[in-house]
Scaffold this active site. Structure first.
Site, PDB file in Angstrom:
ATOM      1  CG  ASP A 177      -4.356  10.896   8.128  1.00  0.00           C
ATOM      2  OD1 ASP A 177      -3.759  11.672   7.364  1.00  0.00           O
ATOM      3  OD2 ASP A 177      -3.858   9.827   8.528  1.00  0.00           O
ATOM      4  CE  LYS A 217      -9.810   7.014  13.472  1.00  0.00           C
ATOM      5  NZ  LYS A 217      -8.717   6.316  14.156  1.00  0.00           N
ATOM      6  CG  ASP A 249      -2.377   5.661   3.821  1.00  0.00           C
ATOM      7  OD1 ASP A 249      -1.655   6.670   3.986  1.00  0.00           O
ATOM      8  OD2 ASP A 249      -2.847   5.013   4.765  1.00  0.00           O
ATOM      9  N   GLY A 295      -3.003  -3.150   7.663  1.00  0.00           N
ATOM     10  CA  GLY A 295      -4.258  -2.988   6.924  1.00  0.00           C
ATOM     11  C   GLY A 295      -5.388  -2.451   7.799  1.00  0.00           C
ATOM     12  N   GLY A 296      -5.126  -2.299   9.088  1.00  0.00           N
ATOM     13  CA  GLY A 296      -6.181  -1.871  10.029  1.00  0.00           C
ATOM     14  C   GLY A 296      -6.796  -0.525   9.654  1.00  0.00           C
ATOM     15  CB  THR A 297      -5.248   2.711   8.614  1.00  0.00           C
ATOM     16  OG1 THR A 297      -4.281   2.654   9.654  1.00  0.00           O
ATOM     17  CG2 THR A 297      -5.669   4.141   8.348  1.00  0.00           C
TER      18      THR A 297
HETATM   19  C1  R5P Z   1       0.262   6.418   8.709  1.00  0.00           C
HETATM   20  O1  R5P Z   1       1.037   7.358   8.937  1.00  0.00           O
HETATM   21  C2  R5P Z   1       0.309   5.782   7.381  1.00  0.00           C
HETATM   22  O2  R5P Z   1      -0.012   6.714   6.395  1.00  0.00           O
HETATM   23  C3  R5P Z   1      -0.584   4.568   7.230  1.00  0.00           C
HETATM   24  O3  R5P Z   1      -1.958   4.994   7.258  1.00  0.00           O
HETATM   25  C4  R5P Z   1      -0.386   3.567   8.313  1.00  0.00           C
HETATM   26  O4  R5P Z   1       0.980   3.319   8.537  1.00  0.00           O
HETATM   27  C5  R5P Z   1      -1.067   2.262   7.933  1.00  0.00           C
HETATM   28  O5  R5P Z   1      -0.830   1.297   8.919  1.00  0.00           O
HETATM   29  P1  R5P Z   1      -1.793   0.051   9.077  1.00  0.00           P
HETATM   30  O6  R5P Z   1      -1.941  -0.588   7.730  1.00  0.00           O
HETATM   31  O7  R5P Z   1      -1.079  -0.842  10.064  1.00  0.00           O
HETATM   32  O8  R5P Z   1      -3.090   0.534   9.619  1.00  0.00           O
END
Ligand code: R5P
Length: 286
Positions: A162, A185, A211, A217-219
């Site tokens: 993002d 997005k 990141d 891992g969803g993002t």
């Molecule tokens: C968001 O602020 C972080 O940078 C990560 O993108 C987020 O915490 C990842 O979370 P998840 O792996 O549960 O999607």
């Protein structure tokens, strides 16, 4: 100088001691039958500078850190440096709703109330919370070691998930001499969302997403699938903290991702990128 490895960070703590060429002691930690934490550092008085390497996540490891701080004070440590590779509770960095705690700030205050002269973190979620420490604090960036790890791996484009994390992609991309961008997005309809690089074309490119952390891992899985659907040749991800909750490693290795790598702030099968040299350098600088 003496490095003490807590139970979360044995590999990293040993690497830091090797980098510094100093004595290493592994703390002996176990649980009492009721689940309470017991830890011991088997040593005579230090009369030397001490570095504790230990995550404050999950909760029992935070307690272990408090115990280690108390132990080193009792063993006459001179200067105490806390290396907290993954700082627990960092994401609740303010009150999002009335009646909530500012957990990250509270954790800083609690750690600061015990033996602690310098705190070193790595890509903490919100650097500003460290101002709650009265002692010196340094937040290191993992971008140099991530860029170094991927520099010969044929990456064409570096992306952040993002715009908020665009600086990380720029930092890694610049160091690798590769273009960078962030993902956007766009809501197309009530049910359809388009995820794509804001400015660059991803077709036929080997992409690296960077990141700060992977939790479920969803993002990353959603982003990787969108990039593959848009014609990317390969999609790899490198994060600083691989938290990997709910079987995330298994899900990620069966997703559209080609490679999943993280730093060894949290030790796992994916933590091949070491931050030891970065931490040792910060310790040398004092
Ligand atoms: C968001 O602020 C972080 O940078 C990560 O993108 C987020 O915490 C990842 O979370 P998840 O792996 O549960 O999607």
């Amino acid at each position: 100088m003496i490095v003490i490895g807590g139970s979360t960070s044995e590999v990293l703590a040993k690497q830091i001691a090797d980098e510094l060429g100093c004595r290493y002691i592994q703390a002996g930690t176990k649980k009492f039958p009721d689940g309470e934490v017991y830890t011991r550092v088997d040593s005579e008085d230090f009369n030397d500078d001490v570095i504790i390497v230990q995550n404050t996540y999950p909760d029992d490891k935070l307690v272990e850190m408090f115990l280690l701080q108390d132990i080193v004070a009792g063993l006459k440590a001179k200067k105490v440096t806390l290396v907290i590779p993954y700082f627990g509770y960092a994401r609740q960095d303010r009150l999002f709703n009335p009646g909530e705690p500012a957990s990250a700030i509270l954790m800083c205050k609690l750690l600061d109330s015990l033996a602690c002269d310098h705190v070193i973190t790595i890509d903490i979620h919100k650097e500003a919370v460290l101002d709650a420490f009265k002692c010196k604090h340094t937040d290191l960036k993992a971008a140099p070691v991530i860029a170094d790890f991927f520099k010969d791996k044929g990456i064409d484009l570096v992306l952040s998930p993002d715009i908020g994390a665009a600086n990380r992609a720029k930092d890694v991309g610049d160091r690798m001499g590769k273009p960078y961008d962030h993902l956007n997005k766009t809501r197309l309809s009530g049910t359809e969302v388009k995820i794509a690089p804001a400015h660059m074309d991803c077709r036929d490119k080997n992409i690296l997403i960077v990141d700060d952390m992977i939790s479920t891992g969803g993002t990353i899985m959603t982003a990787a699938q969108a990039l593959r659907d848009a014609g990317a040749k390969s999609v790899s991800v490198a994060c600083t903290h691989g938290v990997f909750v709910n079987n995330a490693i298994d899900k990620l290795t069966h997703s559209a991702l080609d490679k999943v790598l993280c730093c060894n702030t949290l030790e796992s099968s994916q933590s091949d990128i070491s931050v030891a040299a970065l931490v040792a350098d910060a310790i040398r600088k004092g």
